[in-house]
Design an enzyme around this catalytic site. Structure first.
Site, PDB file in Angstrom:
ATOM      1  N   GLY A 281       0.837  -1.186   0.000  1.00  0.00           N
ATOM      2  CA  GLY A 281       0.000   0.000   0.000  1.00  0.00           C
ATOM      3  C   GLY A 281       0.875   1.241   0.000  1.00  0.00           C
ATOM      4  O   GLY A 281       2.064   1.172   0.363  1.00  0.00           O
TER       5      GLY A 281
ATOM      6  N   HIS B 294      -4.397   1.700   7.466  1.00  0.00           N
ATOM      7  CA  HIS B 294      -3.032   2.228   7.544  1.00  0.00           C
ATOM      8  C   HIS B 294      -2.862   3.396   6.556  1.00  0.00           C
ATOM      9  O   HIS B 294      -2.342   4.459   6.921  1.00  0.00           O
ATOM     10  CB  HIS B 294      -2.050   1.088   7.240  1.00  0.00           C
ATOM     11  CG  HIS B 294      -0.607   1.488   7.218  1.00  0.00           C
ATOM     12  ND1 HIS B 294       0.332   0.928   8.073  1.00  0.00           N
ATOM     13  CD2 HIS B 294       0.089   2.377   6.447  1.00  0.00           C
ATOM     14  CE1 HIS B 294       1.515   1.459   7.817  1.00  0.00           C
ATOM     15  NE2 HIS B 294       1.399   2.339   6.837  1.00  0.00           N
ATOM     16  N   GLU B 295      -3.331   3.180   5.311  1.00  0.00           N
ATOM     17  CA  GLU B 295      -3.138   4.204   4.278  1.00  0.00           C
ATOM     18  C   GLU B 295      -4.030   5.425   4.526  1.00  0.00           C
ATOM     19  O   GLU B 295      -3.581   6.564   4.327  1.00  0.00           O
ATOM     20  CB  GLU B 295      -3.394   3.633   2.879  1.00  0.00           C
ATOM     21  CG  GLU B 295      -2.532   2.419   2.495  1.00  0.00           C
ATOM     22  CD  GLU B 295      -1.042   2.620   2.726  1.00  0.00           C
ATOM     23  OE1 GLU B 295      -0.571   3.768   2.685  1.00  0.00           O
ATOM     24  OE2 GLU B 295      -0.348   1.612   2.958  1.00  0.00           O
TER      25      GLU B 295
ATOM     26  N   GLN C 196       3.190  10.011   1.175  1.00  0.00           N
ATOM     27  CA  GLN C 196       4.465   9.280   1.264  1.00  0.00           C
ATOM     28  C   GLN C 196       5.382   9.570   0.082  1.00  0.00           C
ATOM     29  O   GLN C 196       6.573   9.274   0.145  1.00  0.00           O
ATOM     30  CB  GLN C 196       4.219   7.767   1.344  1.00  0.00           C
ATOM     31  CG  GLN C 196       3.612   7.323   2.657  1.00  0.00           C
ATOM     32  CD  GLN C 196       3.483   5.813   2.702  1.00  0.00           C
ATOM     33  OE1 GLN C 196       2.537   5.274   2.169  1.00  0.00           O
ATOM     34  NE2 GLN C 196       4.448   5.138   3.298  1.00  0.00           N
TER      35      GLN C 196
ATOM     36  N   HIS D 111      -2.481   7.735   6.890  1.00  0.00           N
ATOM     37  CA  HIS D 111      -1.455   8.607   6.292  1.00  0.00           C
ATOM     38  C   HIS D 111      -2.073   9.908   5.766  1.00  0.00           C
ATOM     39  O   HIS D 111      -1.448  10.964   5.828  1.00  0.00           O
ATOM     40  CB  HIS D 111      -0.756   7.902   5.122  1.00  0.00           C
ATOM     41  CG  HIS D 111       0.388   7.014   5.530  1.00  0.00           C
ATOM     42  ND1 HIS D 111       1.437   7.460   6.302  1.00  0.00           N
ATOM     43  CD2 HIS D 111       0.665   5.717   5.232  1.00  0.00           C
ATOM     44  CE1 HIS D 111       2.312   6.463   6.475  1.00  0.00           C
ATOM     45  NE2 HIS D 111       1.859   5.397   5.845  1.00  0.00           N
TER      46      HIS D 111
ATOM     47  N   CYS E 138       6.005  -0.056   7.296  1.00  0.00           N
ATOM     48  CA  CYS E 138       5.665   1.123   6.502  1.00  0.00           C
ATOM     49  C   CYS E 138       6.871   1.499   5.664  1.00  0.00           C
ATOM     50  O   CYS E 138       8.000   1.488   6.163  1.00  0.00           O
ATOM     51  CB  CYS E 138       5.286   2.264   7.441  1.00  0.00           C
ATOM     52  SG  CYS E 138       4.821   3.782   6.599  1.00  0.00           S
ATOM     53  N   LEU E 139       6.613   1.843   4.393  1.00  0.00           N
ATOM     54  CA  LEU E 139       7.724   2.218   3.509  1.00  0.00           C
ATOM     55  C   LEU E 139       8.386   3.511   3.984  1.00  0.00           C
ATOM     56  O   LEU E 139       9.513   3.796   3.609  1.00  0.00           O
ATOM     57  CB  LEU E 139       7.235   2.363   2.068  1.00  0.00           C
ATOM     58  CG  LEU E 139       6.711   1.061   1.436  1.00  0.00           C
ATOM     59  CD1 LEU E 139       6.140   1.342   0.043  1.00  0.00           C
ATOM     60  CD2 LEU E 139       7.815   0.007   1.361  1.00  0.00           C
TER      61      LEU E 139
HETATM   62 ZN    ZN Z   1       2.741   3.524   5.778  1.00  0.00          ZN
END
Ligand code: ZN
Length: 175
Positions: A48, A143-144, A53, A147, A101-102
């Site tokens: 995701g 999660h997304e 991000q 963000h 998380c990236l």
């Molecule tokens: Zn993330």
């Protein structure tokens, strides 16, 4: 040509701000951002990605669950862009599962999330859609969407001492 974008790292202000609604979904710059996000999440072995991000403070998420090195048990799906997503309903029942998380490479933590959510969003063609997601997909959505509101998964961890580094996470899961 889509390009792989740089990923903002935890602590950057773009990850701590509320992202803006997208006005013209079919505008070329939005479509090209979506294309770039799709190849960026694939390149990074993510499941995701949220637009903040990649330093774009707009309400777009990519959900691209598939089994891979970071999440071996993830369900396979066609990657999808969801624009202006809104969680209409979340189950009271919560499940705790491991997340990464990236924007926080190497860090993993167990996070309690609603087991099921109903999401309203626009598709990349600008069509209004509503869909229900459960288990790991519901986890990615939550999660997304966090963000987009400037919230990181580490703020959702029940106990800070449960945060571990990936090496330790792999030692436990392979053990
Ligand atoms: Zn993330």
């Amino acid at each position: 040509m889509p390009r792989i974008l740089q990923i903002a790292q935890l602590g950057h202000p773009v990850l701590q701000a509320r992202a803006e609604e997208v006005e013209g979904v079919t505008e070329p710059q939005i479509q090209s951002l979506i294309n770039d996000m799709l190849i960026t999440v694939m390149d990074a072995n993510g499941v995701g990605l949220a637009a903040p991000q990649v330093y774009a403070p707009v309400r777009i998420i990519i959900v691209a669950s598939r089994p891979g090195v970071r999440y071996p048990d993830a369900p396979e799906m066609e990657p999808a862009a969801m624009i202006n997503p809104e969680i209409l309903w979340a189950s009271e029942e919560q499940v705790t599962g491991w997340e990464g998380c990236l924007s926080a490479p190497g860090v993993r933590a167990p996070v309690p999330r609603a087991e099921q959510v109903t999401l309203q969003y626009l598709t990349r063609n600008g069509e209004q859609n509503e869909a229900a997601f459960t288990a790991f997909l519901a986890r990615i959505i939550q999660h997304e969407c966090d963000h987009l509101d400037g919230i990181s998964f580490l703020e959702r961890v029940a106990h800070p001492r449960e945060i571990v580094m990936e090496k330790e996470f792999l030692r436990r899961t392979e053990g």
